[in-house]
Scaffold this motif. Structure first.
Motif, PDB file in Angstrom:
ATOM      1  N   LYS A 166      -5.709  -7.415   1.592  1.00  0.00           N
ATOM      2  CA  LYS A 166      -4.904  -6.251   1.213  1.00  0.00           C
ATOM      3  C   LYS A 166      -5.740  -5.318   0.342  1.00  0.00           C
ATOM      4  N   PRO A 167      -5.763  -4.013   0.656  1.00  0.00           N
ATOM      5  CA  PRO A 167      -6.539  -3.065  -0.156  1.00  0.00           C
ATOM      6  C   PRO A 167      -5.805  -2.705  -1.440  1.00  0.00           C
ATOM      7  N   SER A 168      -6.364  -1.776  -2.181  1.00  0.00           N
ATOM      8  CA  SER A 168      -5.777  -1.383  -3.467  1.00  0.00           C
ATOM      9  C   SER A 168      -4.592  -0.441  -3.296  1.00  0.00           C
ATOM     10  N   PHE A 169      -4.393   0.064  -2.080  1.00  0.00           N
ATOM     11  CA  PHE A 169      -3.309   1.030  -1.845  1.00  0.00           C
ATOM     12  C   PHE A 169      -2.305   0.456  -0.836  1.00  0.00           C
ATOM     13  N   ASN A 170      -1.185   1.105  -0.702  1.00  0.00           N
ATOM     14  CA  ASN A 170      -0.117   0.672   0.201  1.00  0.00           C
ATOM     15  C   ASN A 170      -0.429   1.129   1.622  1.00  0.00           C
ATOM     16  N   CYS A 171      -0.671   0.162   2.500  1.00  0.00           N
ATOM     17  CA  CYS A 171      -1.035   0.512   3.876  1.00  0.00           C
ATOM     18  C   CYS A 171       0.103   1.200   4.625  1.00  0.00           C
ATOM     19  N   ALA A 172       1.334   0.967   4.182  1.00  0.00           N
ATOM     20  CA  ALA A 172       2.478   1.611   4.845  1.00  0.00           C
ATOM     21  C   ALA A 172       2.441   3.127   4.657  1.00  0.00           C
ATOM     22  N   ARG A 173       1.732   3.565   3.626  1.00  0.00           N
ATOM     23  CA  ARG A 173       1.644   4.999   3.347  1.00  0.00           C
ATOM     24  C   ARG A 173       0.276   5.580   3.713  1.00  0.00           C
ATOM     25  N   TYR A 196     -11.768  -1.186  -6.570  1.00  0.00           N
ATOM     26  CA  TYR A 196     -10.717  -0.686  -7.458  1.00  0.00           C
ATOM     27  C   TYR A 196     -10.640  -1.519  -8.735  1.00  0.00           C
ATOM     28  N   GLY A 197     -10.664  -2.853  -8.607  1.00  0.00           N
ATOM     29  CA  GLY A 197     -10.592  -3.727  -9.775  1.00  0.00           C
ATOM     30  C   GLY A 197     -11.795  -3.563 -10.689  1.00  0.00           C
ATOM     31  N   SER A 198     -12.980  -3.448 -10.093  1.00  0.00           N
ATOM     32  CA  SER A 198     -14.196  -3.278 -10.893  1.00  0.00           C
ATOM     33  C   SER A 198     -14.202  -1.921 -11.591  1.00  0.00           C
ATOM     34  N   HIS A 199     -13.689  -0.921 -10.897  1.00  0.00           N
ATOM     35  CA  HIS A 199     -13.601   0.420 -11.500  1.00  0.00           C
ATOM     36  C   HIS A 199     -12.674   0.403 -12.721  1.00  0.00           C
ATOM     37  N   ARG A 244     -21.137   1.165  -3.487  1.00  0.00           N
ATOM     38  CA  ARG A 244     -20.304   1.611  -4.613  1.00  0.00           C
ATOM     39  C   ARG A 244     -19.951   0.439  -5.516  1.00  0.00           C
ATOM     40  N   LEU A 245     -19.632  -0.698  -4.927  1.00  0.00           N
ATOM     41  CA  LEU A 245     -19.301  -1.883  -5.719  1.00  0.00           C
ATOM     42  C   LEU A 245     -20.506  -2.312  -6.554  1.00  0.00           C
ATOM     43  N   GLN A 246     -21.688  -2.270  -5.970  1.00  0.00           N
ATOM     44  CA  GLN A 246     -22.895  -2.627  -6.705  1.00  0.00           C
ATOM     45  C   GLN A 246     -23.187  -1.619  -7.812  1.00  0.00           C
ATOM     46  N   GLN A 247     -22.905  -0.365  -7.546  1.00  0.00           N
ATOM     47  CA  GLN A 247     -23.119   0.670  -8.558  1.00  0.00           C
ATOM     48  C   GLN A 247     -22.242   0.421  -9.787  1.00  0.00           C
ATOM     49  N   ILE A 248     -21.011   0.035  -9.559  1.00  0.00           N
ATOM     50  CA  ILE A 248     -20.092  -0.221 -10.679  1.00  0.00           C
ATOM     51  C   ILE A 248     -20.507  -1.470 -11.450  1.00  0.00           C
ATOM     52  N   ASN A 249     -20.799  -2.543 -10.709  1.00  0.00           N
ATOM     53  CA  ASN A 249     -21.055  -3.835 -11.344  1.00  0.00           C
ATOM     54  C   ASN A 249     -22.494  -4.047 -11.779  1.00  0.00           C
ATOM     55  N   GLY A 250     -23.395  -3.204 -11.311  1.00  0.00           N
ATOM     56  CA  GLY A 250     -24.790  -3.403 -11.625  1.00  0.00           C
ATOM     57  C   GLY A 250     -25.468  -4.254 -10.561  1.00  0.00           C
TER      58      GLY A 250
END
Length: 254
Positions: A166-173, A196-199, A244-250
């Motif tokens: 499941k992503p960070s947003f509502n797939c129904a929308r 999203y969580g790392s951000h 992007r995930l690597q950029q946030i987390n290092g």
């Protein structure tokens, strides 16, 4: 008369052919002594961490039908602990399990077997054994610590499974093509949730409001670029999300 003497002679001959102990038992004397199985060599070998000697010495005790129950339990526990120290996990579990069948009141052995199940990666069985140890001894410190740690771990795994795919947003929308693509791919959905969580963590741990605003602008720029470039030739959504995930987390991760 001669017939009576013949019967007496036959009985005497039969008794004389028996072992001394059996004669005593047959004539109402002391019962024959039962030979005790010596478990000392087994315990000595396991204490010395000599697995070769222990294999033979303990087998002589464990496989002997004449071994007393209490001694059999001691030998199984000793050999099981030895196997555990030498990372022979399946053998250790087998010995502990047999000991527990003979004496199901052994809190230490339930806890020890729980730790062995944990090494095998069987967390549910580990929790079950830690719980069994605590039922026997509610104050068993190691079992309490193990059970608490495993309960938290299983809770965390359960929470992860609940949001897996499941992503960070509502797939129904989901309206954009890129959002629908993320919703339709389990790996991309997990990546989106991780980003999203790392951000959020990075914003929360920012050293100043200015740094937090900078992190938010970077995230907004990533999302805008993702939305604009998705579907264009050469654009790799998965790669862009991983970067992007690597950029946030290092480089080394969080």
């Amino acid at each position: 008369m001669r017939f009576q003497k013949l019967i007496q002679w036959s009985a005497a001959a039969a008794l004389s052919a028996l072992p001394i102990g059996a004669v005593h038992a047959a004539t109402g004397g002391e019962p024959a002594a039962v030979t005790q199985v010596d478990i000392a060599p087994c315990l000595a070998a396991t204490a010395a961490d000599d697995i070769d000697k222990a294999n033979s010495a303990c087998a002589a005790v464990i496989d002997n039908e004449k071994t007393a129950k209490a001694d059999l339990v001691k030998a199984l526990i000793a050999r099981g602990a030895l196997y555990a120290r030498h990372d022979q996990i399946d053998r250790a579990i087998a010995d502990d399990s047999r000991a527990l069948l003979l004496d199901p009141t052994l809190a230490d052995i339930f806890n020890a077997r729980g730790e062995l199940w944990l090494k095998k990666g069987d967390k549910p069985k580990a929790v079950q054994d830690f719980g069994a140890a605590l039922k026997i001894d509610p104050n068993h410190e190691k079992a309490k610590a193990n059970h608490k740690a495993m309960a938290r771990e299983l809770e965390r795994i359960g929470a992860q499974m609940a949001v897996a795919g499941k992503p960070s947003f509502n797939c129904a929308r989901a309206a954009r093509a890129v959002e629908k693509a993320i919703c339709g791919n389990r790996e991309l959905a997990d990546l989106d949730r991780e980003i999203y969580g790392s951000h959020l963590r990075a914003v929360r741990e920012a050293q100043s409001p200015a740094e937090a605003r900078k992190i938010q602008r970077e995230q907004d720029a990533f999302v805008a670029r993702r939305n604009a470039e998705f579907g264009r030739p050469g654009y790799d959504l998965k790669k862009a999300m991983q970067e992007r995930l690597q950029q946030i987390n290092g480089v080394d991760g969080y």
